[in-house]
Design a protein around this motif. Structure first.
Motif: not given
Length: 534
Positions: A33-35, A67, A70-71, A73-74, A78
């Motif tokens: 994940s990244q932002h 991020a 998104k993590l 969401e995947a 966390k």
């Protein structure tokens, strides 16, 4: 609602010059994940470049939060993030209040060249009064310059954070008052961000990591300690300085946000981070990162190599508290990707940075145009703060495509100049150069670099080497995945996705002719704007 999976990941906060990103890696350096977000740049006067430290902190916190969203969401919890590292633009200087925890002025960015007169002042001081090397014993003139370089590995330049801090104390009444009243805290970006992430004015820790500290002109490179002789020379109180820490240890824990309680385990300046991320951990290995500027680091192992050809001696990394440091030779190029940004934003030649590849590829050469991108003077190996940007060889034949190509060639020529110096200092010939950073995305740029340099250019498929470096150091601090930065074999399975190699294919005669002409152009750009001793 689906149950989130539990994994083991490491996060890296990469605080760059124009943007911040938070990347979450697995044990193989795959990005989970990244932002990324940009933050404002301030240019209040010619040669000035500023950041708002509070905006950097705010954007950093947003990147971590997004991020983590998104993590999840995947499909990953966390809580899978076990430790984070932080890497940062290095010489950018922050001054804040011990009492309020707030910045006393905007941060002065590493590219900023307002301090020419401050440099001239200390050059004069070195030449006349000198620097005290032993109680009552001073060295002046060239001996003074050598003494300063022997202690720090550096030379007097607008580049380093101690000079920027001196300018702040001399020119901002709030900073001067705070220094006088012992209310001033000084740090580079990693210091500021860690202070805020661990509680700020409510118990935040004030630490400075050794690779960043080695860029201040205040650190004894041999002892990895703040040097009283340097504090006296530059006129600073000891109490303003952060506590020195290694590149890999648990410094504290995040006090808030989605990763509250997670340890911060790795800190490193961005260029050293890229060296670690490229796994150039052994003597003789080198990398160059092409971002806003370009930075070439050559690992010299446990030895400090003093350059006599315009390079800097610097700390590459310290693998843990009390561990023997690893050193590097560095050549710093002030302008690389920022010249492409200039073509886009100031000149309007291109609409996006990636378009430069298409534009440059539309002509076979630069049409005799050479571009010395000395927007804030020249760094290694020339070290001329008075050099000015220069486009030479223009004619009625010249088009934007020629200038675009000359912009790419400028970075390649400067890389070669640095490597020529490294060859002389280390007596080792470089067979290949590992590269990373935004500019390396373009094949045209990499082909130009190989042709002008005369060496193989190796570009890894996973280019986030800077962030990966701080992730490896953070993982190593808690032995996540069995990583141990002092045992490179434990990192064997990290980032093995492969790479592409660009080989030189122009005649040696053409390569040498181009480089000789470039050196002539550099001579014409030098000394345009001289610093004045006041």
């Amino acid at each position: 609602m689906s149950i989130l999976k539990q994994g083991e990941f490491v996060g890296s906060l990469d605080c760059g010059t124009t943007s911040v990103r938070f990347i979450i890696f697995d044990q193989y350096a795959n990005i989970v994940s990244q932002h990324q977000s940009e933050f404002p740049q301030y240019y209040p006067n010619p040669g000035w470049h500023e950041h708002d430290p509070e905006e950097i902190q705010e954007i950093s916190e947003q990147c971590i939060t997004q991020a983590c969203v998104k993590l999840e969401e995947a499909g990953w919890a966390k809580e899978s993030v076990k430790v984070i590292g932080i890497t940062n633009q290095r010489e950018t200087t922050v001054a804040w209040s011990r009492t309020t925890g707030k910045p006393l002025c905007k941060a002065i960015v590493w590219t900023d060249s307002r301090t020419k007169n401050t440099v001239a002042h200390f050059e004069h001081l070195l030449a006349t009064t000198g620097i005290e090397v032993e109680p009552g014993k001073f060295k002046t003139g060239e001996e003074g310059v050598e003494a300063l370089r022997d202690i720090t590995g550096l030379k007097l330049s607008t580049y380093f954070s101690g000079i920027k801090l001196r300018w702040m104390v001399d020119n901002y009444s709030k900073v001067q008052k705070a220094h006088h009243e012992d209310d001033l805290l000084f740090g580079t970006i990693e210091s500021w961000v860690v202070y805020n992430f661990t509680g700020g004015v409510h118990g935040g820790i004030h630490v400075g990591e050794v690779t960043n500290a080695s860029r201040t002109l205040l650190l004894n490179l041999h002892k990895l300690a703040w040097d009283e002789r340097l504090l006296t020379f530059f006129g600073f109180r000891r109490s303003i300085l952060p506590k020195l820490v290694s590149s890999s240890e648990v410094y504290g824990h995040l006090s808030h946000g989605p990763l509250k309680g997670v340890p911060i385990g790795g800190l490193i300046g961005d260029q050293q981070g890229a060296l670690v991320g490229n796994k150039c951990l052994r003597q003789g290995e080198a990398k160059c990162t092409y971002g806003t500027g370009a930075f070439l680091l050559f690992c010299t192992g446990k030895n400090i190599v003093n350059s006599s050809h315009g390079l800097l001696s610097t700390v590459a990394y310290q693998p843990g508290p009390g561990a023997a440091p690893v050193y590097a030779l560095e050549g710093s190029i002030g302008v690389a990707g920022s010249a492409i940004k200039w073509l886009r934003d100031s000149m309007g030649f291109i609409k996006s940075a990636s378009e430069i590849n298409t534009l440059a590829a539309s002509v076979p050469d630069s049409g005799g145009v050479f571009f010395v991108t000395a927007f804030s003077g020249l760094l290694a190996p020339y070290w001329d703060p008075g050099a000015a940007g220069l486009l030479i060889g223009l004619s009625s034949y010249t088009t934007p495509a020629h200038i675009a190509r000359a912009t790419m060639e400028a970075t390649a020529f400067q890389t070669r100049a640095v490597l020529e110096s490294m060859k002389l200092d280390s007596r080792a010939k470089l067979e290949h150069l590992k590269v990373d950073g935004g500019m390396t995305n373009g094949d045209v740029c990499m082909e130009i670099l190989a042709n002008i340099g005369g060496f193989d250019v190796v570009r890894p498929d996973m280019k986030e080497s800077t962030a990966l470096g701080s992730a490896l150091l953070a993982g190593s601090a808690i032995r996540l995945f069995g990583w141990d930065i002092s045992k490179p074999a434990t990192l064997a399975e990290v980032n093995t996705q492969g790479s592409r190699t660009f080989k030189p294919h122009i005649p040696e005669e053409d390569r040498e002719k181009g480089f000789t002409t470039w050196l002539r152009a550099v001579e014409r750009s030098k000394g345009w704007d001289e610093g004045v001793y006041e």
